[in-house]
Scaffold this active site. Structure first.
Site, short mmCIF file in Angstrom:
data_model
loop_
_atom_site.label_atom_id
_atom_site.label_comp_id
_atom_site.label_asym_id
_atom_site.label_seq_id
_atom_site.Cartn_x
_atom_site.Cartn_y
_atom_site.Cartn_z
CG ASP A 174 -1.65 -1.35 1.35
OD1 ASP A 174 -2.43 -1.68 0.45
OD2 ASP A 174 -1.40 -2.07 2.33
CG HIS A 230 -3.38 -5.12 3.53
ND1 HIS A 230 -2.96 -4.35 2.47
CD2 HIS A 230 -3.76 -6.29 3.00
CE1 HIS A 230 -3.10 -5.06 1.35
NE2 HIS A 230 -3.58 -6.23 1.65
#
Ligand code: NAX
Length: 328
Positions: free
Chosen positions: A159, A187
């Site tokens: 990410d 996440h």
């Protein structure tokens, strides 16, 4: 000669494994002077496919690859490992509720945590890539009472890298000009990629962008939903980029973060930034001598506060669900 670093990879016959093993074996993790021994765990039906992957590893004749062992018994495969990259997980099947998913993964990460607790090296560092990564890490950590909590982490580096890439494209600057990116929280789609503390060529990134509408309605959702966009385009989930991020994460944890920068890692909260103690949540961290530290003293405005709180609330819900299931 140097003693090889023992690196365990689970789900080694899967798509991420197919990229990750070759990166580790070729020296991308610890550099060209450190031999590595791979310890590969799979479920029994995947062992034959894994043997094929090992044939290909052999065929690369990597100078840094000191040995490979494979198996379906965690206590054997994890014996003496210094790094454990837990990639294999149970994906969400059709009709599966979130509770079912957490339970199925608890059945993997509770025994793997216990096996690491029993047989891993004293300095073991554990990285969970398999989803739901943060809560799988929480389960493994809580099933390994003798391993310090700070040796468990979950991957939010993909990410983080995605956020750097999106910002780089928006501003037309090389990724090397971007520092201090942060992913906060889980996440998952609730994650918060933060431009208010990031820097572009030394200047504040949110100010360099100067477009709150883009930041809120393009940047954040593009980063948070990138996994789905890859599936849509490729017909399969991100694999090479996930492997690359796993290497970045494990390398920076082992060798340290560069001066004047930080990385995003999901680690056990000490209560920093109002994240309840004990949750595995993503933070800005620096690493020195193999120890991470959460960057302190960042000012969090109301916008960021609400985003962090929403993602952390999801982590707390997942923790409550696995507590009810008796997994932690
Ligand atoms: P694959 O389904 O290709 O491979 C998973 C492998 O794990 C399979 O070979 C399976 O046999 C094995 N496995 C299942 N249970 C196991 C067990 N108990 N012990 C050992 N091995 C076991 O999935 P892949 O695309 O490689 O993705 C792996 C995991 O990474 C998934 O959970 C996926 O959701 C997750 N991801 C996490 C990301 C992150 O940034 N944290 C991004 C990429 C990816 O989506």
């Amino acid at each position: 000669s140097t003693t090889p670093v023992k690196v365990a990879v689970t789900g080694a016959a899967g798509q991420i494994g197919y990229s990750l093993l070759f990166r580790i074996a070729s020296g991308s993790l610890f550099g060209p002077d450190t031999p590595v021994e791979l310890r590969l765990l799979e479920i029994t039906p995947a062992l034959k496919a894994l043997e094929g992957v090992v044939m290909e590893l052999d065929d690369c004749a990597f100078p840094t690859l000191a040995g490979v062992e494979i198996g379906d018994d965690a206590e054997k495969v994890f014996d003496g490992v210094n790094h454990a990259l837990l990639v294999g997980a149970r994906p969400r099947g059709p009709g599966m509720e979130r509770g079912d998913l957490l339970e199925a993964n608890g059945g993997i990460f509770a025994p793997q945590g216990a096996a690491l607790n029993k047989v891993a090296a004293d300095d073991v560092r554990v990285t969970i890539t398999g989803n739901p990564a943060n809560t799988n890490a929480l389960i493994a950590m809580n099933n390994a009472p003798d391993i310090p909590n700070e040796r468990f982490s979950a991957l939010t580096r993909l990410d983080h890298n995605r956020a750097i890439s999106q910002l780089s494209a928006k501003l037309g600057v090389p990724v090397t000009e971007i520092k201090k990116m942060t992913i906060w929280g889980n996440h998952s789609a609730t994650q918060y990629p933060d431009l208010f503390h990031a820097e572009v060529s030394g200047k504040n990134a949110a100010e360099a962008v100067g477009d709150q509408e883009w930041l809120e309605n393009t940047f954040i959702p593009t980063v948070a939903k990138r996994g789905a966009a890859i599936i849509e385009a490729r017909g399969a989930s991100s694999a090479a980029s996930a492997a690359s991020a796993t290497v970045d994460h494990a390398r920076d944890w082992a060798l340290g973060t560069p001066e004047g920068d930080w990385v995003s890692m999901s680690v056990c909260s000490d209560g920093s930034y109002g994240v309840p103690e004990g949750l595995i949540s993503s933070f800005p961290v620096t690493v020195k001598d193999g120890k991470w530290e959460i960057v302190q003293g960042l000012e969090i405005d109301d916008f960021s506060r609400a985003k962090i709180d929403a993602s952390v609330a999801e982590l707390a819900e997942e923790r409550d669900a696995v507590t009810k299931l008796g997994l932690i």
